[in-house]
Motif scaffolding. Structure first.
Motif, PDB file in Angstrom:
ATOM      1  N   ASP A  97      40.368  20.597  26.061  1.00 52.52           N
ATOM      2  CA  ASP A  97      40.095  21.888  26.671  1.00 52.52           C
ATOM      3  C   ASP A  97      40.813  22.974  25.861  1.00 52.52           C
ATOM      4  N   LEU A  98      40.562  24.213  26.220  1.00 55.60           N
ATOM      5  CA  LEU A  98      41.308  25.336  25.681  1.00 55.60           C
ATOM      6  C   LEU A  98      42.167  25.928  26.788  1.00 55.60           C
ATOM      7  N   PRO A  99      43.351  26.427  26.457  1.00 55.67           N
ATOM      8  CA  PRO A  99      44.232  26.970  27.497  1.00 55.67           C
ATOM      9  C   PRO A  99      43.640  28.223  28.144  1.00 55.67           C
ATOM     10  N   LYS A 100      43.728  28.244  29.468  1.00 53.36           N
ATOM     11  CA  LYS A 100      43.210  29.381  30.236  1.00 53.36           C
ATOM     12  C   LYS A 100      43.791  29.310  31.632  1.00 53.36           C
ATOM     13  N   GLY A 101      43.618  30.383  32.404  1.00 54.83           N
ATOM     14  CA  GLY A 101      44.066  30.381  33.788  1.00 54.83           C
ATOM     15  C   GLY A 101      43.611  31.634  34.512  1.00 54.83           C
ATOM     16  N   LYS A 102      43.807  31.645  35.821  1.00 54.00           N
ATOM     17  CA  LYS A 102      43.359  32.760  36.654  1.00 54.00           C
ATOM     18  C   LYS A 102      44.126  34.044  36.337  1.00 54.00           C
ATOM     19  N   ILE A 103      43.410  35.136  36.406  1.00 61.57           N
ATOM     20  CA  ILE A 103      44.018  36.450  36.236  1.00 61.57           C
ATOM     21  C   ILE A 103      44.704  36.819  37.543  1.00 61.57           C
ATOM     22  N   GLU A 104      45.973  37.153  37.472  1.00 57.79           N
ATOM     23  CA  GLU A 104      46.723  37.493  38.671  1.00 57.79           C
ATOM     24  C   GLU A 104      46.473  38.941  39.082  1.00 57.79           C
ATOM     25  N   LYS A 105      46.785  39.248  40.338  1.00 55.24           N
ATOM     26  CA  LYS A 105      46.612  40.617  40.827  1.00 55.24           C
ATOM     27  C   LYS A 105      47.472  41.579  40.004  1.00 55.24           C
ATOM     28  N   GLN A 106      46.931  42.748  39.759  1.00 54.96           N
ATOM     29  CA  GLN A 106      47.600  43.796  38.990  1.00 54.96           C
ATOM     30  C   GLN A 106      47.850  43.395  37.536  1.00 54.96           C
ATOM     31  N   GLU A 107      47.089  42.397  37.045  1.00 50.68           N
ATOM     32  CA  GLU A 107      47.266  41.933  35.673  1.00 50.68           C
ATOM     33  C   GLU A 107      46.001  42.219  34.874  1.00 50.68           C
ATOM     34  N   GLY A 108      46.146  42.696  33.655  1.00 48.19           N
ATOM     35  CA  GLY A 108      45.008  42.941  32.788  1.00 48.19           C
ATOM     36  C   GLY A 108      44.453  41.644  32.232  1.00 48.19           C
ATOM     37  N   VAL A 109      43.204  41.692  31.798  1.00 50.14           N
ATOM     38  CA  VAL A 109      42.545  40.497  31.277  1.00 50.14           C
ATOM     39  C   VAL A 109      43.256  39.980  30.025  1.00 50.14           C
ATOM     40  N   LYS A 110      43.536  40.861  29.082  1.00 50.09           N
ATOM     41  CA  LYS A 110      44.204  40.445  27.843  1.00 50.09           C
ATOM     42  C   LYS A 110      45.608  39.919  28.113  1.00 50.09           C
ATOM     43  N   GLU A 111      46.295  40.591  29.017  1.00 48.18           N
ATOM     44  CA  GLU A 111      47.649  40.163  29.393  1.00 48.18           C
ATOM     45  C   GLU A 111      47.624  38.756  29.974  1.00 48.18           C
ATOM     46  N   ALA A 112      46.645  38.501  30.838  1.00 51.71           N
ATOM     47  CA  ALA A 112      46.519  37.176  31.456  1.00 51.71           C
ATOM     48  C   ALA A 112      46.188  36.110  30.421  1.00 51.71           C
ATOM     49  N   ALA A 113      45.315  36.448  29.486  1.00 52.20           N
ATOM     50  CA  ALA A 113      44.926  35.486  28.457  1.00 52.20           C
ATOM     51  C   ALA A 113      46.135  35.032  27.641  1.00 52.20           C
ATOM     52  N   VAL A 114      46.943  35.985  27.212  1.00 52.80           N
ATOM     53  CA  VAL A 114      48.144  35.658  26.421  1.00 52.80           C
ATOM     54  C   VAL A 114      49.139  34.869  27.265  1.00 52.80           C
ATOM     55  N   ARG A 115      49.382  35.310  28.487  1.00 53.44           N
ATOM     56  CA  ARG A 115      50.350  34.635  29.357  1.00 53.44           C
ATOM     57  C   ARG A 115      49.964  33.178  29.587  1.00 53.44           C
ATOM     58  N   GLU A 116      48.694  32.935  29.903  1.00 53.07           N
ATOM     59  CA  GLU A 116      48.251  31.573  30.196  1.00 53.07           C
ATOM     60  C   GLU A 116      48.374  30.664  28.974  1.00 53.07           C
ATOM     61  N   VAL A 117      48.009  31.169  27.820  1.00 51.83           N
ATOM     62  CA  VAL A 117      48.107  30.369  26.602  1.00 51.83           C
ATOM     63  C   VAL A 117      49.567  30.026  26.316  1.00 51.83           C
ATOM     64  N   GLU A 118      50.441  31.003  26.444  1.00 56.30           N
ATOM     65  CA  GLU A 118      51.857  30.760  26.170  1.00 56.30           C
ATOM     66  C   GLU A 118      52.462  29.788  27.177  1.00 56.30           C
ATOM     67  N   GLU A 119      52.101  29.928  28.455  1.00 56.88           N
ATOM     68  CA  GLU A 119      52.644  29.045  29.492  1.00 56.88           C
ATOM     69  C   GLU A 119      52.133  27.621  29.339  1.00 56.88           C
ATOM     70  N   GLU A 120      50.852  27.464  29.047  1.00 56.06           N
ATOM     71  CA  GLU A 120      50.271  26.124  29.027  1.00 56.06           C
ATOM     72  C   GLU A 120      50.607  25.342  27.764  1.00 56.06           C
ATOM     73  N   CYS A 121      50.944  26.047  26.683  1.00 54.43           N
ATOM     74  CA  CYS A 121      51.176  25.367  25.406  1.00 54.43           C
ATOM     75  C   CYS A 121      52.600  25.471  24.885  1.00 54.43           C
ATOM     76  N   GLY A 122      53.404  26.352  25.479  1.00 55.29           N
ATOM     77  CA  GLY A 122      54.776  26.517  25.024  1.00 55.29           C
ATOM     78  C   GLY A 122      54.879  27.206  23.678  1.00 55.29           C
ATOM     79  N   ILE A 123      53.957  28.128  23.388  1.00 52.71           N
ATOM     80  CA  ILE A 123      53.986  28.840  22.117  1.00 52.71           C
ATOM     81  C   ILE A 123      54.155  30.336  22.354  1.00 52.71           C
ATOM     82  N   LYS A 124      54.288  31.068  21.273  1.00 52.31           N
ATOM     83  CA  LYS A 124      54.324  32.525  21.310  1.00 52.31           C
ATOM     84  C   LYS A 124      53.111  33.053  20.552  1.00 52.31           C
ATOM     85  N   VAL A 125      52.246  33.785  21.257  1.00 55.52           N
ATOM     86  CA  VAL A 125      51.087  34.400  20.607  1.00 55.52           C
ATOM     87  C   VAL A 125      51.573  35.611  19.814  1.00 55.52           C
TER      88      VAL A 125
END
Length: 207
Positions: A97-125
Motif C-alpha cells: 500500500d501507500l501511506p495515507k490517512g484521514k484528514i483531521e478537523k481544521q487540517e489542510g489536505v496537504k498538511e494531512a498528507a505529509v503528517r500521515e506519511v511521516e507518522e506511518e513510515c517514520g520519515i521526514k518529508v
C-alpha cells in the motif's frame, strides 16, 4: 479525453463513464436510473464480475449526486521518492500500500498528507510536490456505506535509511522499491494504488 471516475469496492471497480469502456464485454453494465451506491454495494460484492460500469450523459454531475447520497470521508497520502530514485511502500492488511490517512478537523489536505506519511513510515518529508490524482473507494463503516476520497501527492525525502512502520495502524513493513523492480507491488496491491502508479507512469493499466 472523456471524463470518468472509478469507485472501488475491495478488488472490484464501478466505472462512471460517458462512453462504453474498452473491452466492454468484460464489464457488467448497471442502469443509470437504478444506480444507488448504498444499494449497489452488496450487489457488486456478491456478483461474480469484477468490472462494472454506469453510462452517464453528464459524468461529473452524476458523480456529484453519488457523493451526496453517502457519507464522504476525506483522506490524504503520498508517493515518496528518495534521492536514489526509489519509492516508498508500506505493507498493511496483507497488501502492499501507500501511506495515507484521514484528514483531521481544521487540517489542510496537504498538511494531512505529509503528517500521515511521516507518522506511518517514520520519515521526514523534505518536499511536497504536485497532486497526482484522487481515488475513491467504498466500504462499510459503523454499518453505513461510506465513500472515501483520497488525495495523493508526490513527495520527496533525503537520507532516510531507517524506516519505522506504525504498527498501531496495522503496518508491518515499510520498504523502498526501485521503479524497475516493483512487480511484488503490482502482484499484491489495491486497484486504487494501481491508479496512482499508472498516473505516475510506473506501471501500465491492464484494463
Amino acid at each position: 479525453m472523456a471524463q470518468k471516475y472509478r469507485i472501488y469496492i475491495n478488488e472490484k471497480v464501478i466505472l462512471l463513464t460517458g462512453k462504453e469502456p474498452k473491452r466492454v464485454a468484460d464489464y457488467k453494465r448497471i442502469d443509470t436510473e437504478a444506480f444507488d451506491l448504498k444499494m449497489a454495494y452488496s450487489w457488486v460484492l456478491n456478483h461474480p464480475s469484477k468490472l462494472f460500469y454506469v453510462l452517464c450523459d453528464d459524468v461529473k454531475a452524476f458523480f456529484k449526486t453519488v457523493k451526496k447520497s453517502v457519507i464522504l470521508i476525506e483522506a490524504a497520502g503520498g508517493l515518496v521518492k528518495n534521492e536514489t530514485g526509489h519509492y516508498l511502500f508500506i505493507f498493511r492488511n496483507n497488501k502492499w500500500d501507500l501511506p495515507k490517512g484521514k484528514i483531521e478537523k481544521q487540517e489542510g489536505v496537504k498538511e494531512a498528507a505529509v503528517r500521515e506519511v511521516e507518522e506511518e513510515c517514520g520519515i521526514k518529508v523534505t518536499r511536497l510536490d504536485e497532486l497526482i490524482c484522487k481515488t475513491y473507494h467504498s466500504y462499510i463503516n459503523k454499518g453505513e456505506v461510506v465513500l472515501k476520497k483520497t488525495y495523493w501527492y508526490n513527495m520527496r525525502t533525503r537520507g532516510q535509511k531507517d524506516l519505522k512502520p506504525q504498527t498501531e495502524e496495522g503496518i508491518t513493513d515499510v520498504r523502498w522499491f526501485n521503479k524497475d523492480h516493483i512487480s511484488p507491488i503490482i502482484e499484491n496491491t489495491f486497484p486504487s494504488i494501481m491508479d496512482v502508479l499508472v498516473k505516475e507512469k510506473l506501471v501500465e493499466r491492464v484494463r
